[in-house]
Motif scaffolding. Structure first.
Motif, PDB file in Angstrom:
ATOM      1  N   LEU A   1       0.764  -1.085  -0.029  1.00 27.10           N
ATOM      2  CA  LEU A   1       0.057   0.051  -0.141  1.00 27.10           C
ATOM      3  C   LEU A   1       0.866   1.093   0.034  1.00 27.10           C
ATOM      4  O   LEU A   1       0.602   2.261  -0.797  1.00 27.10           O
ATOM      5  CB  LEU A   1      -0.881   0.077   1.150  1.00 27.10           C
ATOM      6  CG  LEU A   1      -1.754   1.375   1.439  1.00 27.10           C
ATOM      7  CD1 LEU A   1      -2.637   1.522   0.172  1.00 27.10           C
ATOM      8  CD2 LEU A   1      -2.446   1.190   2.661  1.00 27.10           C
TER       9      LEU A   1
ATOM     10  N   HIS B   1       1.453   4.211  -3.100  1.00 31.27           N
ATOM     11  CA  HIS B   1       1.284   5.579  -3.074  1.00 31.27           C
ATOM     12  C   HIS B   1       2.430   6.438  -3.566  1.00 31.27           C
ATOM     13  O   HIS B   1       2.545   7.309  -4.536  1.00 31.27           O
ATOM     14  CB  HIS B   1       1.108   6.062  -1.498  1.00 31.27           C
ATOM     15  CG  HIS B   1      -0.052   6.066  -0.916  1.00 31.27           C
ATOM     16  ND1 HIS B   1      -1.301   6.759  -1.278  1.00 31.27           N
ATOM     17  CD2 HIS B   1      -0.691   5.258  -0.243  1.00 31.27           C
ATOM     18  CE1 HIS B   1      -2.203   6.530  -0.495  1.00 31.27           C
ATOM     19  NE2 HIS B   1      -1.824   5.451   0.180  1.00 31.27           N
TER      20      HIS B   1
ATOM     21  N   ARG C   1     -11.268  -0.463   0.462  1.00 29.18           N
ATOM     22  CA  ARG C   1     -10.980   0.698   1.190  1.00 29.18           C
ATOM     23  C   ARG C   1      -9.477   1.067   0.840  1.00 29.18           C
ATOM     24  O   ARG C   1      -9.396   2.411   0.582  1.00 29.18           O
ATOM     25  CB  ARG C   1     -10.877   0.652   2.789  1.00 29.18           C
ATOM     26  CG  ARG C   1     -12.487   0.311   3.217  1.00 29.18           C
ATOM     27  CD  ARG C   1     -12.320   0.521   4.992  1.00 29.18           C
ATOM     28  NE  ARG C   1     -11.341  -0.501   5.353  1.00 29.18           N
ATOM     29  CZ  ARG C   1     -11.649  -1.563   5.773  1.00 29.18           C
ATOM     30  NH1 ARG C   1     -13.015  -2.036   5.705  1.00 29.18           N
ATOM     31  NH2 ARG C   1     -11.215  -2.645   6.429  1.00 29.18           N
ATOM     32  N   ARG C   2      -8.579   0.244   0.491  1.00 27.10           N
ATOM     33  CA  ARG C   2      -7.253   0.573   0.163  1.00 27.10           C
ATOM     34  C   ARG C   2      -7.351   1.232  -1.228  1.00 27.10           C
ATOM     35  O   ARG C   2      -6.384   2.130  -1.495  1.00 27.10           O
ATOM     36  CB  ARG C   2      -6.483  -0.539   0.321  1.00 27.10           C
ATOM     37  CG  ARG C   2      -6.146  -0.976   2.070  1.00 27.10           C
ATOM     38  CD  ARG C   2      -4.909  -2.006   2.300  1.00 27.10           C
ATOM     39  NE  ARG C   2      -4.497  -1.787   3.773  1.00 27.10           N
ATOM     40  CZ  ARG C   2      -3.810  -2.607   4.246  1.00 27.10           C
ATOM     41  NH1 ARG C   2      -2.982  -3.286   3.537  1.00 27.10           N
ATOM     42  NH2 ARG C   2      -3.456  -2.178   5.561  1.00 27.10           N
ATOM     43  N   THR C   3      -7.921   0.623  -2.214  1.00 32.68           N
ATOM     44  CA  THR C   3      -8.208   1.021  -3.493  1.00 32.68           C
ATOM     45  C   THR C   3      -8.602   2.321  -3.156  1.00 32.68           C
ATOM     46  O   THR C   3      -8.146   3.358  -4.154  1.00 32.68           O
ATOM     47  CB  THR C   3      -8.635  -0.022  -4.371  1.00 32.68           C
ATOM     48  OG1 THR C   3      -8.121  -1.334  -4.334  1.00 32.68           O
ATOM     49  CG2 THR C   3      -8.792   0.550  -5.717  1.00 32.68           C
ATOM     50  N   ARG C   4      -9.690   2.585  -2.753  1.00 28.45           N
ATOM     51  CA  ARG C   4     -10.347   3.964  -2.647  1.00 28.45           C
ATOM     52  C   ARG C   4      -9.125   5.020  -2.044  1.00 28.45           C
ATOM     53  O   ARG C   4      -9.307   6.060  -2.616  1.00 28.45           O
ATOM     54  CB  ARG C   4     -11.379   4.091  -1.547  1.00 28.45           C
ATOM     55  CG  ARG C   4     -12.339   5.377  -1.759  1.00 28.45           C
ATOM     56  CD  ARG C   4     -13.480   5.402  -0.787  1.00 28.45           C
ATOM     57  NE  ARG C   4     -14.428   4.146  -1.225  1.00 28.45           N
ATOM     58  CZ  ARG C   4     -14.959   3.280  -0.378  1.00 28.45           C
ATOM     59  NH1 ARG C   4     -14.686   3.105   0.895  1.00 28.45           N
ATOM     60  NH2 ARG C   4     -15.977   2.410  -0.890  1.00 28.45           N
ATOM     61  N   GLU C   5      -8.293   4.529  -1.052  1.00 28.28           N
ATOM     62  CA  GLU C   5      -7.367   5.479  -0.586  1.00 28.28           C
ATOM     63  C   GLU C   5      -6.279   5.794  -1.765  1.00 28.28           C
ATOM     64  O   GLU C   5      -6.127   6.949  -1.887  1.00 28.28           O
ATOM     65  CB  GLU C   5      -6.738   4.855   0.574  1.00 28.28           C
ATOM     66  CG  GLU C   5      -5.351   5.424   1.006  1.00 28.28           C
ATOM     67  CD  GLU C   5      -4.727   4.714   2.153  1.00 28.28           C
ATOM     68  OE1 GLU C   5      -3.386   4.741   2.274  1.00 28.28           O
ATOM     69  OE2 GLU C   5      -5.341   3.944   2.959  1.00 28.28           O
TER      70      GLU C   5
ATOM     71  N   GLU D   1      -8.118   8.083  -4.241  1.00 27.84           N
ATOM     72  CA  GLU D   1      -8.419   9.694  -3.723  1.00 27.84           C
ATOM     73  C   GLU D   1      -6.684  10.476  -3.823  1.00 27.84           C
ATOM     74  O   GLU D   1      -6.795  11.721  -4.447  1.00 27.84           O
ATOM     75  CB  GLU D   1      -8.718   9.764  -2.233  1.00 27.84           C
ATOM     76  CG  GLU D   1     -10.229   9.125  -2.195  1.00 27.84           C
ATOM     77  CD  GLU D   1     -10.546   8.941  -0.599  1.00 27.84           C
ATOM     78  OE1 GLU D   1      -9.726   8.786   0.041  1.00 27.84           O
ATOM     79  OE2 GLU D   1     -11.909   8.803  -0.434  1.00 27.84           O
ATOM     80  N   HIS D   2      -5.823   9.597  -3.347  1.00 31.91           N
ATOM     81  CA  HIS D   2      -4.525   9.927  -3.592  1.00 31.91           C
ATOM     82  C   HIS D   2      -4.256  10.436  -5.232  1.00 31.91           C
ATOM     83  O   HIS D   2      -3.742  11.552  -5.760  1.00 31.91           O
ATOM     84  CB  HIS D   2      -3.398   9.111  -3.342  1.00 31.91           C
ATOM     85  CG  HIS D   2      -2.126   9.739  -3.579  1.00 31.91           C
ATOM     86  ND1 HIS D   2      -0.935   8.807  -3.086  1.00 31.91           N
ATOM     87  CD2 HIS D   2      -1.616  10.785  -3.948  1.00 31.91           C
ATOM     88  CE1 HIS D   2       0.411   9.449  -3.348  1.00 31.91           C
ATOM     89  NE2 HIS D   2      -0.039  10.560  -3.984  1.00 31.91           N
TER      90      HIS D   2
END
Length: 318
Positions: A108, A112, A164-168, A171-172
């Motif tokens: 994850l 990023h 949730r992690r894909t959405r995070e 969003e980035h």
């Protein structure tokens, strides 16, 4: 849908078609890593892509992890790409699932970094997936997809964690003007057309779509949906597209299924029809041509020329 840069219209001559770097390993013949190569070493590799006739490249991280280059080395890499006359429409990651049971947190964080590096090199989209490292048995096989690999956890809580992690990440990516695309791959949360569509819907972000890599599924030695059915379900969400093809033979009397990689125009997927379907649904993303076995880069170049022949000659507005 992800756009492809400042161009306002696309046709068969200017539609971005990138070379995937899956033909180049993450280890050099002397055992060193491309991460530590000189800029000249990178330039020699990239020259292969230029000599094959490409004007775009996807620096797939199975070859080079641009996200793990220092700022100085990332600038060196950009200089190499620019000097070669190439552009980078997208950056693809491989085998770094954000819900990997052992390395999910690490991947994850890596995701990023990929997003930031991709923005720096001018990409429009980053491709992620949930497929994990090849098992020892898969590495020994002639074709790794003929051996069972890791299977995503069916626990709904792990699915929700992946969402949730894909959405995070999405969003980035939106903050730096990028799209996220999710690569379809067997036995992952993107392992069928239905689950892929559902997953994108659950993420619920406009800049998160699908990489409908149908080749990853039709090559399996097991029953799969007809490619056209999968395309109908997934192409509405497509924003980047790894394209490759396979022969597929099914003997109903014995249950035997065999597949093998072939150039795009010779395989079981009718890409002339699939590409028309996608464009009619609004697809304006780049393509990335792939091939496993033999001189994969040259076959990828053959695939590029096939795409040039079947893409619209009249401009399509973005």
């Amino acid at each position: 849908m992800a756009t492809t840069g400042p161009t306002t219209a696309l046709n068969n001559e200017n539609w971005p078609i990138a070379a995937a770097m899956i033909s180049y390993a993450g280890a050099l013949p002397d055992g060193s890593s491309p991460q530590d190569q000189s800029a000249q070493g990178w330039a020699e590799t990239v020259q292969d892509v230029v000599d094959a006739g490409f004007t775009e490249i996807d620096p797939t991280d199975s070859w080079l992890r641009i996200a793990d280059l220092s700022p100085e080395r990332l600038t060196e890499f950009q200089d190499v790409i620019a000097a070669a006359g190439l552009t980078i429409p997208a950056v693809s990651t491989a085998r770094r699932s954000v819900v990997d049971p052992e390395f999910g947190d690490e991947y994850l964080a890596y995701g990023h970094r990929v997003i930031d590096a991709s923005a720096t090199v001018g990409a429009s989209v980053v491709s992620f997936g949930f497929f994990r490292a090849l098992t020892p048995e898969q590495k020994r096989a002639l074709w790794f997809w003929t051996v069972q690999g890791p299977i995503d956890d069916p626990d709904p809580e792990v699915w929700n964690l992946a969402v949730r992690r894909t959405r995070e990440l999405g969003e980035h990516a939106a903050q730096v003007g990028l799209g996220i695309t999710l690569e379809m791959y067997e036995d992952t949360y993107l392992g069928t057309a239905d689950s892929s569509a559902r997953f994108v819907q659950d993420v619920g972000l406009d800049n998160v779509g699908l990489n409908p890599d149908l080749g990853n599924l039709v090559r399996l030695h097991r029953p799969v949906e007809h490619w056209e059915v999968m395309a109908e379900k997934t192409l509405p969400y497509a924003n980047y597209w790894h394209v490759k093809n396979y022969t597929r033979d099914e003997d109903e009397s014995t249950g035997l299924i065999t597949t093998a990689p072939v150039p795009m125009e010779y395989g079981v997927i009718n890409y002339r029809k699939a590409v028309k379907m996608a464009i009619a649904l609004g697809y304006r993303g780049a393509f990335c041509t792939e091939h496993y076995g033999g001189d994969g880069l040259s076959v990828s170049a053959t695939n590029r020329e096939y795409l040039r022949r079947i893409l619209p000659k009249q401009p399509v507005q973005i």
